[in-house]
Design a protein around this motif. Structure first.
Motif, PDB file in Angstrom:
ATOM      1  N   ALA A 123      41.033 -33.210 118.068  1.00 50.97           N
ATOM      2  CA  ALA A 123      42.391 -34.774 118.406  1.00 50.97           C
ATOM      3  C   ALA A 123      42.894 -34.780 118.737  1.00 50.97           C
ATOM      4  O   ALA A 123      43.738 -36.256 118.479  1.00 50.97           O
ATOM      5  N   ARG A 124      43.419 -33.822 119.246  1.00 48.57           N
ATOM      6  CA  ARG A 124      44.981 -34.086 119.670  1.00 48.57           C
ATOM      7  C   ARG A 124      45.642 -35.381 120.620  1.00 48.57           C
ATOM      8  O   ARG A 124      46.097 -35.432 120.805  1.00 48.57           O
ATOM      9  N   TYR A 125      44.268 -35.415 121.765  1.00 49.38           N
ATOM     10  CA  TYR A 125      44.975 -36.187 122.700  1.00 49.38           C
ATOM     11  C   TYR A 125      44.159 -37.970 122.164  1.00 49.38           C
ATOM     12  O   TYR A 125      43.204 -38.065 122.073  1.00 49.38           O
ATOM     13  N   ALA A 126      44.932 -38.991 122.145  1.00 52.15           N
ATOM     14  CA  ALA A 126      45.391 -40.464 121.632  1.00 52.15           C
ATOM     15  C   ALA A 126      45.485 -41.036 122.839  1.00 52.15           C
ATOM     16  O   ALA A 126      46.908 -40.819 123.135  1.00 52.15           O
ATOM     17  N   HIS A 127      44.530 -41.471 123.628  1.00 50.16           N
ATOM     18  CA  HIS A 127      44.720 -42.626 124.109  1.00 50.16           C
ATOM     19  C   HIS A 127      45.698 -43.997 124.080  1.00 50.16           C
ATOM     20  O   HIS A 127      44.793 -44.709 123.308  1.00 50.16           O
ATOM     21  N   THR A 128      46.792 -44.071 124.719  1.00 44.39           N
ATOM     22  CA  THR A 128      48.019 -45.946 124.722  1.00 44.39           C
ATOM     23  C   THR A 128      47.785 -46.263 125.909  1.00 44.39           C
ATOM     24  O   THR A 128      47.605 -45.959 127.518  1.00 44.39           O
ATOM     25  N   MET A 129      47.831 -47.667 125.422  1.00 41.47           N
ATOM     26  CA  MET A 129      47.951 -49.170 126.443  1.00 41.47           C
ATOM     27  C   MET A 129      49.309 -48.563 126.615  1.00 41.47           C
ATOM     28  O   MET A 129      49.570 -49.820 124.877  1.00 41.47           O
ATOM     29  N   ARG A 130      49.686 -49.159 127.823  1.00 43.01           N
ATOM     30  CA  ARG A 130      51.436 -49.625 127.866  1.00 43.01           C
ATOM     31  C   ARG A 130      51.703 -50.811 128.796  1.00 43.01           C
ATOM     32  O   ARG A 130      51.130 -49.746 129.435  1.00 43.01           O
ATOM     33  N   ILE A 131      52.623 -51.084 128.784  1.00 44.41           N
ATOM     34  CA  ILE A 131      53.154 -51.597 129.870  1.00 44.41           C
ATOM     35  C   ILE A 131      54.780 -52.355 129.704  1.00 44.41           C
ATOM     36  O   ILE A 131      55.098 -52.541 128.440  1.00 44.41           O
ATOM     37  N   TRP A 132      55.397 -51.918 130.796  1.00 50.43           N
ATOM     38  CA  TRP A 132      56.967 -52.797 130.034  1.00 50.43           C
ATOM     39  C   TRP A 132      57.346 -54.013 129.973  1.00 50.43           C
ATOM     40  O   TRP A 132      56.663 -55.076 130.854  1.00 50.43           O
ATOM     41  N   VAL A 133      57.719 -54.119 129.405  1.00 48.55           N
ATOM     42  CA  VAL A 133      58.326 -55.866 128.928  1.00 48.55           C
ATOM     43  C   VAL A 133      58.591 -56.733 130.516  1.00 48.55           C
ATOM     44  O   VAL A 133      59.265 -56.111 130.884  1.00 48.55           O
ATOM     45  N   TYR A 134      58.000 -58.330 129.923  1.00 51.46           N
ATOM     46  CA  TYR A 134      58.763 -59.102 130.427  1.00 51.46           C
ATOM     47  C   TYR A 134      59.524 -59.487 130.664  1.00 51.46           C
ATOM     48  O   TYR A 134      60.424 -59.562 129.839  1.00 51.46           O
TER      49      TYR A 134
ATOM     50  N   GLU B  51      49.399 -34.633 120.450  1.00 47.36           N
ATOM     51  CA  GLU B  51      49.560 -34.558 118.870  1.00 47.36           C
ATOM     52  C   GLU B  51      48.712 -32.674 118.846  1.00 47.36           C
ATOM     53  O   GLU B  51      47.878 -33.257 117.735  1.00 47.36           O
ATOM     54  N   PRO B  52      49.389 -31.430 119.223  1.00 44.75           N
ATOM     55  CA  PRO B  52      48.470 -30.608 118.633  1.00 44.75           C
ATOM     56  C   PRO B  52      47.818 -30.564 117.575  1.00 44.75           C
ATOM     57  O   PRO B  52      47.078 -29.876 117.412  1.00 44.75           O
ATOM     58  N   SER B  53      48.569 -30.317 116.555  1.00 46.55           N
ATOM     59  CA  SER B  53      48.532 -30.465 115.085  1.00 46.55           C
ATOM     60  C   SER B  53      46.784 -31.310 114.544  1.00 46.55           C
ATOM     61  O   SER B  53      46.061 -30.735 113.460  1.00 46.55           O
ATOM     62  N   MET B  54      46.880 -32.278 115.631  1.00 46.08           N
ATOM     63  CA  MET B  54      45.463 -32.748 115.285  1.00 46.08           C
ATOM     64  C   MET B  54      44.339 -31.733 115.991  1.00 46.08           C
ATOM     65  O   MET B  54      42.891 -32.280 115.481  1.00 46.08           O
ATOM     66  N   GLY B  55      44.372 -30.538 116.731  1.00 51.04           N
ATOM     67  CA  GLY B  55      43.425 -29.958 116.922  1.00 51.04           C
ATOM     68  C   GLY B  55      42.045 -30.830 117.769  1.00 51.04           C
ATOM     69  O   GLY B  55      43.198 -31.268 118.485  1.00 51.04           O
TER      70      GLY B  55
END
Length: 428
Positions: free
Chosen positions: A295-306, A289-293
């Protein structure tokens, strides 16, 4: 000095007097003992003579009355009944022991975690409890189903598929390959009369539920999604009876026995809709999110559904709660998709206003328990991966299911190397 000597003399005289009295008492006691011994050689308190106890075998059979004989017969019969009951208890204990050993040490882990508090072990050696204990079976829930499962299931495990006339062709291909592989513990839950008779005529284990107006209406005429939503209500009885279920859609081709490849260490063990290691097993996805300067990068944990069309579920409290939650949401929202609800209830954590489900889960190996996207997009184009033999292949990503199922059988079972080549990666 004189006073001190007189005191000593006085003390010596007192001690001499006491000693004399003791000696006299001992002499008198000895004399009295001699007199008593002379007058009463057997002692003053004589015990009554011990009665002669005769062993039953010493009693002559001629002296036994008919009443005694009858009593002996009753005793023998009672002993036989007790012996039969003990045998039954031993059998039950052996079954419990087998189930305990099947857990690969999980019973010991449960004892350590659920028992008395204990200290944590050395760094790197601590292991948390992963396997919830099974519920106590309750056959009163459905005695008829309990009888069927007792005859079909092996080690309290069974493959279960729901089917109505809409999927008759795929159902036939489904159980034909199960028979070829040699899997004996499977059961079709027939949702209409036609499927029940079809299974019986093909020597396929089948169970027809007792009439349920609301459920039967959906089961007889519903499409894939409608029938898929029913399974969460129906599976509950299997779990209450103490059975682990490998829930299976009918658009699945069996190439090996799946029970040989399960871990059984979680409440739910499911195949994934993921198509590579990242999507199937989880990854760290960075949101930008570039507008955050700074803190533009936010880490998320993802997994495709069961995939809710193929999963192994153990008879535990969290598992039954999962089924209840999903069935309740589906009954209150006709537009809800069962697979989405299944994953939301399984993965969403507790947060303000919501209590998450505390269930253990495991993702199956995506190359052993393969979805059709992995097969048609990756495996069939890779010379090394083509040599692998999956346990099952679920044709979940494509609409022309029956044609692709037949091609999968040709490729893996009959060795036709070009059987998969003419299909597109996705749907046309």
């Amino acid at each position: 000095m004189v006073g001190r000597r007189d005191a000593l003399l006085t003390r010596d005289k007192g001690q001499s007097s006491v000693g004399s009295r003791i000696v006299a008492a001992v002499v008198v006691g000895v004399l009295i003992g001699c007199v008593v011994a002379f007058l009463a050689p057997n002692g003053l308190l004589t015990a009554s003579p011990t009665p002669l106890i005769r062993h039953p075998k010493m009693v002559s059979s001629a002296c036994e009355s008919p009443e005694q004989v009858n009593l002996l017969k009753v005793d023998i019969l009672s002993a036989k009944e007790k012996n039969s009951e003990l045998k039954k208890q031993v059998k039950d204990l052996m079954e419990k022991l087998r189930l305990a050993e099947q857990g690969k040490g999980h019973a010991q882990e449960q004892f350590l975690v659920l028992g008395d508090s204990h200290k944590a072990g050395p760094f790197g050696t601590v292991k948390a409890l992963r396997t919830n204990p099974p519920v106590i079976p309750d056959e009163s829930v459905n005695p008829r189903l309990a009888k069927i499962l007792g005859e079909v299931a092996i080690y309290k495990e069974i493959i279960v598929a729901l089917a109505n006339t809409n999927v008759k062709e795929m159902l036939q291909l489904w159980f034909t390959n199960i028979k070829k592989v040699g899997i004996p513990n499977y059961l079709v839950v027939a949702l209409d009369d036609n499927i029940e008779e079809f299974c019986k005529s093909n020597d396929v284990p089948v169970y027809r539920r007792d009439p349920d107006q609301g459920v039967d209406a959906v089961g007889k005429s519903g499409g894939n999604h409608a029938v898929s939503g029913l399974k969460f209500r129906i599976l509950r009885e299997f779990l209450q009876l103490g059975y682990s279920v490998l829930l299976s859609d009918v658009d699945i081709v069996y190439l090996q026995n799946p029970f040989d490849y399960l871990y059984r260490d979680s409440d739910v063990e499911s195949m994934s809709d993921g198509h590579n290691n990242m999507t199937a097993y989880g990854y760290n996805d960075v949101f930008d999110e570039p507008s955050m300067g700074w803190a533009r990068y936010a880490h998320t944990m993802r997994i495709w559904v069961y995939n809710s069309g193929f999963f192994y579920i153990r008879p535990t409290i969290p598992s039954i709660e999962l089924l209840d939650r999903v069935a309740n949401r589906l009954s209150n929202d006709a537009k809800a998709w069962d697979q989405a609800v299944f994953n939301e209830e399984l993965f969403f954590p507790s947060h303000p206003g919501y209590d998450g489900l505390y269930a253990a889960k495991r993702t199956m190996d995506m190359y052993l328990f393969m979805n059709s996207k992995v097969l048609f997009k990756t495996v069939r184009k890779d010379a090394k991966l083509k040599k692998l033999k999956p346990v099952i292949i679920h044709v979940n990503y494509h609409p022309n299911k029956f044609e692709r199922m037949k091609a999968i059988v040709e490729f893996y079972a009959n060795g036709k190397q070009d059987a998969l080549d003419h299909f597109p990666d996705g749907s046309d």
